[in-house]
Enzyme design. Sequence first.
Site, mmCIF file in Angstrom:
data_model
loop_
_atom_site.group_PDB
_atom_site.id
_atom_site.type_symbol
_atom_site.label_atom_id
_atom_site.label_comp_id
_atom_site.label_asym_id
_atom_site.label_seq_id
_atom_site.Cartn_x
_atom_site.Cartn_y
_atom_site.Cartn_z
ATOM 1 N N THR A 83 -97.084 -26.936 29.490
ATOM 2 C CA THR A 83 -96.832 -28.377 29.417
ATOM 3 C C THR A 83 -96.667 -28.757 27.958
ATOM 4 O O THR A 83 -97.379 -28.260 27.090
ATOM 5 C CB THR A 83 -98.000 -29.172 30.033
ATOM 6 N N ARG A 96 -99.090 -31.050 38.837
ATOM 7 C CA ARG A 96 -98.327 -29.950 39.411
ATOM 8 C C ARG A 96 -98.670 -29.770 40.889
ATOM 9 O O ARG A 96 -97.777 -29.609 41.736
ATOM 10 C CB ARG A 96 -98.602 -28.675 38.618
ATOM 11 N N LEU A 129 -103.930 -29.708 27.645
ATOM 12 C CA LEU A 129 -102.649 -29.571 28.332
ATOM 13 C C LEU A 129 -102.497 -28.107 28.730
ATOM 14 O O LEU A 129 -102.977 -27.212 28.023
ATOM 15 C CB LEU A 129 -101.475 -29.973 27.429
ATOM 16 N N ASP A 130 -101.827 -27.858 29.842
ATOM 17 C CA ASP A 130 -101.548 -26.488 30.242
ATOM 18 C C ASP A 130 -100.667 -25.806 29.197
ATOM 19 O O ASP A 130 -99.924 -26.472 28.460
ATOM 20 C CB ASP A 130 -100.830 -26.449 31.589
ATOM 21 N N ARG A 131 -100.706 -24.484 29.184
ATOM 22 C CA ARG A 131 -99.938 -23.716 28.200
ATOM 23 C C ARG A 131 -98.460 -24.115 28.189
ATOM 24 O O ARG A 131 -97.833 -24.223 27.129
ATOM 25 C CB ARG A 131 -100.050 -22.216 28.509
#
Length: 335
Positions: free
Chosen positions: A154, A257, A150-152
């Site tokens: 998210t 995104r 997961l992105d930082r």
Amino acid sequence: MNDRVETIEVKSSEADMRLDRWFRVHFPEVGYSYLQKLLRTGQVRVNSKRAEANSRLEAGAQIRVPAVVRAAPKAAAGATGVKPPMGVSKADRDRIEKMILFEDDHLLVLNKPFGLAVQGGTGTKKHIDGMLEGMADRFGGERPRLVHRLDRDTTGVLLVAKHRDAAAKLGRVFQTRSAAKTYWALVKGVPKPPQGKIEVPLVKAPSADGDRVRKALPGEQNVAMHATTHYSVIDRLAHKAAWMSLKPVTGRQHQLRAHMELIGHPIVGDNKYGGDENLPAEQIENKLHLHARRLVLPHPYSGGNLDVTAPLPDHMRATWELLGLDAERYGDNDK
């Protein structure tokens, strides 16, 4: 201790606590696998009955604790020969413990918070991967392995394998697209139609503020990544914003995104894809409003399905309340 067994009463402050978490509070050096063994053999019981690790406790419940629990910690910790690496503090361990949504002998599911990186990188010293590595003693001796990312910024469901075989099996589940992922997001404006599919190939586009992706251009077939996202509007705030359910078929970097920006509805608070300007309301916290809400996949060992849901993070819950969006009312229909 002379007695073979002791009975401990659950305090009122511990009501509704899971049995495995109760053990982590009272006997922190007893590993999960060892607790499972004690439960399977009936050595640990609740109100004289067999119990599961995820059983919820009631105030006043009587927990049977065998003497081996107090005698075992040092031997059990030393048996693996694994020591946490330097730099993993008790605070880090406690933070991981609080993230756990589900755990068994083979895997655990975390509720990733906002702003914490999943893996290390340039300038990133604190990340979940490193924190888990420092807890190999807690998770059976092997180094826990991330199954996906997961992105930082998210939040939400993050799957981790507790041993090498589980990592391989779960990796195949994701490779064959047998894992169903649902994200919740708040986007600017309201997509039309309210349900649809986005199929836009993406390419990486490094920039001064870090990596991002963009739509692939003609002639970039060799580097383009196929990307597909299903979306649906759960609720809306007039024409200003929409609460979205996003279901990625593929798992490309920044896919959700970028796809939402490409259809003209960037995710609120997204500073890489145009969602951090002209927010739907002044009081909304300017943080990424993207949450990995639910993960469903075939469990590689139990034969059934693993189905885990993560509650909204604080900043998104505050936005939902501000905008009058009812997660309890609508969320059950589209987790």
